[in-house]
Design a protein around this motif. Structure first.
Motif, PDB file in Angstrom:
ATOM      1  N   GLN A 203       0.814  -1.179   0.042  1.00 12.18           N
ATOM      2  CA  GLN A 203       0.078   0.032  -0.149  1.00 12.18           C
ATOM      3  C   GLN A 203       0.862   1.411  -0.040  1.00 12.18           C
ATOM      4  OE1 GLN A 203      -0.752  -1.690   4.036  1.00 12.18           O
ATOM      5  NE2 GLN A 203      -1.729   0.400   4.292  1.00 12.18           N
ATOM      6  N   ASP A 204       2.194   1.140   0.172  1.00 14.75           N
ATOM      7  CA  ASP A 204       2.939   2.448   0.093  1.00 14.75           C
ATOM      8  C   ASP A 204       4.190   2.183  -0.695  1.00 14.75           C
ATOM      9  OD1 ASP A 204       4.697   4.688   0.481  1.00 14.75           O
ATOM     10  OD2 ASP A 204       3.489   4.865   2.488  1.00 14.75           O
ATOM     11  N   ARG A 206       6.444   4.388  -1.703  1.00 15.79           N
ATOM     12  CA  ARG A 206       7.672   5.497  -1.554  1.00 15.79           C
ATOM     13  C   ARG A 206       8.973   4.900  -1.491  1.00 15.79           C
ATOM     14  NH1 ARG A 206       4.124   9.432   2.149  1.00 15.79           N
ATOM     15  NH2 ARG A 206       3.245   7.300   2.874  1.00 15.79           N
ATOM     16  N   HIS A 223      -4.737  -0.482  -2.805  1.00 13.23           N
ATOM     17  CA  HIS A 223      -5.692   0.414  -2.069  1.00 13.23           C
ATOM     18  C   HIS A 223      -7.036   0.134  -2.120  1.00 13.23           C
ATOM     19  CE1 HIS A 223      -6.793   4.484  -0.673  1.00 13.23           C
ATOM     20  NE2 HIS A 223      -5.601   4.712  -0.402  1.00 13.23           N
ATOM     21  N   TYR A 228      -8.264   2.036   5.619  1.00  6.36           N
ATOM     22  CA  TYR A 228      -8.430   3.343   6.179  1.00  6.36           C
ATOM     23  C   TYR A 228      -9.732   3.945   6.728  1.00  6.36           C
ATOM     24  CZ  TYR A 228      -4.289   2.863   3.247  1.00  6.36           C
ATOM     25  OH  TYR A 228      -3.066   2.352   2.300  1.00  6.36           O
ATOM     26  N   HIS A 239      -4.611  10.867  -0.894  1.00  6.04           N
ATOM     27  CA  HIS A 239      -3.759   9.859   0.017  1.00  6.04           C
ATOM     28  C   HIS A 239      -3.367   8.823  -1.236  1.00  6.04           C
ATOM     29  CE1 HIS A 239      -3.855   5.976   2.741  1.00  6.04           C
ATOM     30  NE2 HIS A 239      -3.586   7.128   3.421  1.00  6.04           N
ATOM     31  N   THR A 242      -0.217  10.168  -2.847  1.00  2.00           N
ATOM     32  CA  THR A 242       0.985  10.493  -1.938  1.00  2.00           C
ATOM     33  C   THR A 242       1.505   9.209  -1.848  1.00  2.00           C
ATOM     34  OG1 THR A 242      -0.150  12.263  -0.720  1.00  2.00           O
ATOM     35  CG2 THR A 242       1.761  11.043   0.299  1.00  2.00           C
ATOM     36  N   ARG A 243       0.744   7.936  -1.724  1.00  2.00           N
ATOM     37  CA  ARG A 243       1.617   6.878  -1.560  1.00  2.00           C
ATOM     38  C   ARG A 243       2.091   6.320  -2.695  1.00  2.00           C
ATOM     39  NH1 ARG A 243      -0.032   3.676   3.377  1.00  2.00           N
ATOM     40  NH2 ARG A 243      -0.461   5.290   4.982  1.00  2.00           N
TER      41      ARG A 243
END
Length: 343
Positions: A203-204, A206, A223, A228, A239, A242-243
């Protein structure tokens, strides 16, 4: 997909035993993958009951007694109906209890039927049972499995490899080491056809995005609204973006989904329903960034209540034998997924 739909609250594992290092020089400094991934217009085909299993993976609509020819015939019937809404990609699960077994000889019909018609296939490893906590249960068996798969399909340009689905049992640094070691070991899996999952439940992106060992790969991103707390449409968009970090151009949303059997209107831009806001936001980010997406699921998945089917599933399955049919559960949901694909 996570093995249960509940509020996201499992913590990533803390201090874990050091992993055996395998040189990763072969993947350091690779050229970045090509920008934009919207060539992936896909669906997940899953086991009814979800793909976390300590046994062979028998996808919804198949039987473990099926031959390879029967599996191919069933798969082609289902792919015909998927293609009718624009699907050109299918994401399929593998595990160590499937690959290399008698069932694998038949299961390969799902892969071969797809590639024969020009579909792209993403083969993703699901941990061998949900109790393993987001970690590889047996590293040697995992590598043996992947050696078999990459030897068989490494030269097939329609087949893509995802080393692990939702590696949430590892810290970010540990997962990136596992993934980099995998790439060095399985050299038949070219980076441009490898999808490295994000941290946590994929889910991230970065940390993976910023790790130069993965510059030449694609990235796998998940996602879901249930990960969340409820958000507004704009908050969901922010959101998601960003991820994705700086890597939207080489990311594929390999899982996203919402109820398709409850009458929700995914065409309603003013909806206050959290699922509608979420799907509209994810697909807008996909379209804005020319990203591909693989909806969860086409069929299969975790049955909801006593319904006998996953209410996220895009299709209802009917028919018998090799005469199988898929019917779209929610036309507005279908249309919004197509919108995300750029259609």
């Amino acid at each position: 997909m996570t093995n249960q739909r509940r509020p996201f609250r499992r913590l990533l594992a803390g201090a874990l035993a050091a992993l055996t290092m395998i040189p990763v020089a072969a993947v350091i400094g690779a050229a970045p993958a090509a920008a934009a991934t919207n060539q992936f217009k896909g669906m997940n085909w899953a086991v009814l009951g979800d793909n976390f299993s300590t046994g062979p993976l028998v996808l919804h609509g198949l039987s473990q007694s099926d031959s390879n020819a029967t599996v191919r015939a069933k798969a082609n019937a289902l792919y015909d109906d998927m293609a009718a809404i624009g699907v050109n990609t299918v994401r399929l699960p593998i595990n160590t209890h499937t690959v290399g077994t008698t069932w694998w000889n038949a299961y390969r019909g799902t892969i071969d039927a797809a590639t024969a018609r020009g579909f792209k296939v993403i083969l993703a490893y699901w941990e061998d049972g949900a109790a393993s906590g987001g970690r590889i249960t047996n590293l040697a068996a995992w590598n043996t499995m992947w050696s078999n798969v990459t030897y068989t399909y490494g030269a097939n340009t329609n087949v893509y490899f995802e080393p692990m689905n939702e590696p949430h049992g590892y810290t970010s640094a540990e997962w990136r080491t596992v993934a980099a070691n995998w790439m060095s070991y399985h050299y038949s899996a070219v980076p441009a056809r490898t999808l490295i999952g994000g941290t946590g439940y994929s889910q991230d992106l970065r940390d993976v995005c910023n790790d130069s060992r993965f510059n030449g790969t694609l990235l796998s991103f998940h996602h879901y609204a249930f990960f969340y707390s409820p958000m507004t449409y704009d908050a969901f968009r922010t959101h998601v973006q960003t991820r994705l970090g700086n890597c939207a151009s080489r990311a594929v949303v390999t899982e996203y989904g919402a109820p398709m059997s409850t009458g929700l209107n995914y065409a309603d831009a003013n909806s206050t329903d959290n699922f509608v806001r979420h799907i509209r936001a994810v697909t807008q980010v996909m379209r804005d960034n020319q990203m591909g997406g693989v909806y969860w699921p086409a069929l299969g998945g975790k049955p909801t209540g006593t319904s006998g089917f996953d209410y996220y599933s895009m299709f209802a399955l009917s028919g018998s034998g090799t005469s199988l049919d898929l019917t779209v559960r929610n036309a507005s949901g279908r249309d919004r997924i197509r919108y995300g694909w750029g259609l």
